[in-house]
Design an enzyme around this catalytic site. Sequence first.
Site, PDB file in Angstrom:
ATOM      1  N   ARG A  35      37.040  36.582  31.692  1.00  0.00           N
ATOM      2  CA  ARG A  35      38.368  36.404  32.280  1.00  0.00           C
ATOM      3  C   ARG A  35      38.944  35.020  31.978  1.00  0.00           C
ATOM      4  O   ARG A  35      40.157  34.860  31.872  1.00  0.00           O
ATOM      5  CB  ARG A  35      38.317  36.642  33.782  1.00  0.00           C
ATOM      6  N   LYS A 200      31.068  54.007  43.883  1.00  0.00           N
ATOM      7  CA  LYS A 200      31.791  54.751  44.918  1.00  0.00           C
ATOM      8  C   LYS A 200      32.862  55.669  44.362  1.00  0.00           C
ATOM      9  O   LYS A 200      33.748  55.241  43.643  1.00  0.00           O
ATOM     10  CB  LYS A 200      32.440  53.776  45.893  1.00  0.00           C
ATOM     11  N   GLY A 353      36.342  44.302  35.438  1.00  0.00           N
ATOM     12  CA  GLY A 353      35.497  43.122  35.341  1.00  0.00           C
ATOM     13  C   GLY A 353      34.031  43.499  35.211  1.00  0.00           C
ATOM     14  O   GLY A 353      33.302  42.947  34.374  1.00  0.00           O
TER      15      GLY A 353
HETATM   16  C1  3PG Z   1      38.929  41.665  40.768  1.00  0.00           C
HETATM   17  O1  3PG Z   1      37.882  41.057  40.530  1.00  0.00           O
HETATM   18  O2  3PG Z   1      38.970  42.897  40.935  1.00  0.00           O
HETATM   19  C2  3PG Z   1      40.216  40.904  40.795  1.00  0.00           C
HETATM   20  O3  3PG Z   1      40.001  39.557  40.497  1.00  0.00           O
HETATM   21  C3  3PG Z   1      40.851  41.062  42.141  1.00  0.00           C
HETATM   22  O4  3PG Z   1      39.981  40.614  43.142  1.00  0.00           O
HETATM   23  P1  3PG Z   1      39.935  41.386  44.525  1.00  0.00           P
HETATM   24  O5  3PG Z   1      39.431  42.766  44.250  1.00  0.00           O
HETATM   25  O6  3PG Z   1      39.019  40.589  45.401  1.00  0.00           O
HETATM   26  O7  3PG Z   1      41.349  41.416  45.063  1.00  0.00           O
END
Ligand code: 3PG
Length: 396
Positions: A35, A200, A353
Amino acid sequence: MKTIDDLGELRGKRVLVRSDLNVPLDGATITDDGRIRASVPTIRRLRGAGARVIVTAHLGRPRGEPDPKYSLRPVAERLGGLLGVEVRFATDTVGPSAQQTVSGLSDGDVALLENVRFNAGETSKNDAERGALADQLAALAEAFVSDGFGVVHRRQASVVDVAERLPHAAGELVVTELRVLRQLVESPDRPYIVVLGGSKVSDKLGVIERLLTTADRLLIGGGMVFTFLAAQGHEVGTSLLEREQIETVRGYLETARERKVDIVLPTDIVVVSKLEEDATATVVAASAMPSDQLGADIGPESTKAFAAAIESAETVFWNGPMGVFEMRPFAAGTAAVAHALTRVDGLTVVGGGDSAAAVRQLGFSDDEFGHISTGGGASLEFLEGKPLPGLQVLED
Ligand code: 3PG
Ligand code: MG
């Protein structure tokens, strides 16, 4: 949607950039910097145009107050390394340190503000609370660039409210992500196959429903498989199971049959009595799981079938690992899916991610895939056709 070009002359201008720098950490060590790398082109371009760049981002889910565990300081260092320039780090987001850091910037300099989620206003459901933080963020800059694609599905101060307060534009990462994801929604070359995994099923209900109208085939792996197997009436032992979703999943299987969309489930499963690196794993038929064991990966027969299906596709979207890939004995399914994607003669998109980190951890490189999305939830919600507040706000 406005882009950086529309912001006009940037030399000497303070530009606030919302990036998604939410990377996995092991203590203070960044274990996957995908990222951060993805955020570089926009920052580099703004610097090159002579802007004074102020980056705001979050890390993890702190509870609206400072928590050293979630400091962005290690990220500032890595970002600086990638940009080849010092990134000045402000130890607060909108307080004295931020103000001082920003006022010390020269043209082309870059600053990173401390985790915006250390401020309760960031994630507040209350418009006035978010607005108050957005006012302070906006006061630091003269323009706003939204580049944190991974957070555009969040109605948060640094994503939505601040854009309402400054001339704004979409950054390069957001533009790239949208170009690819739009292709999946609007005109995928067929067959279009979607591979879904992860733990999930409840996170993916909306997108599954939508994919039943857009995809040709859905391959299901990961922990969510067991809710599907249970919906078919099978024993799933001590595997992950969302009982309250069984009925919904049964409905999806029915809809898929009617629409002639293939939902492909694994036919064999790797089971263990306990999730441990050195556990004795066995392979059983998906329809004959022992009641005292849990599923940790899709089995070899399924792996082969999934790989063959993927390789026959013209378009593939993949989100979520097939098994507990972090442990070596249960990584084969995920690795095989990743490998099959690299052999596709067409567009392949890895979403999320976690999936992105998984393919890198398994030794694949980014350029083996058509596109690795930085957004997990964001890319799924986009495919689902939901309006994303962080994108909507850029349209005005
Ligand atoms: C993620 O990792 O999905 C994004 O950075 C958003 O983070 P969050 O799911 O904690 O809002
Ligand atoms: Mg998330």
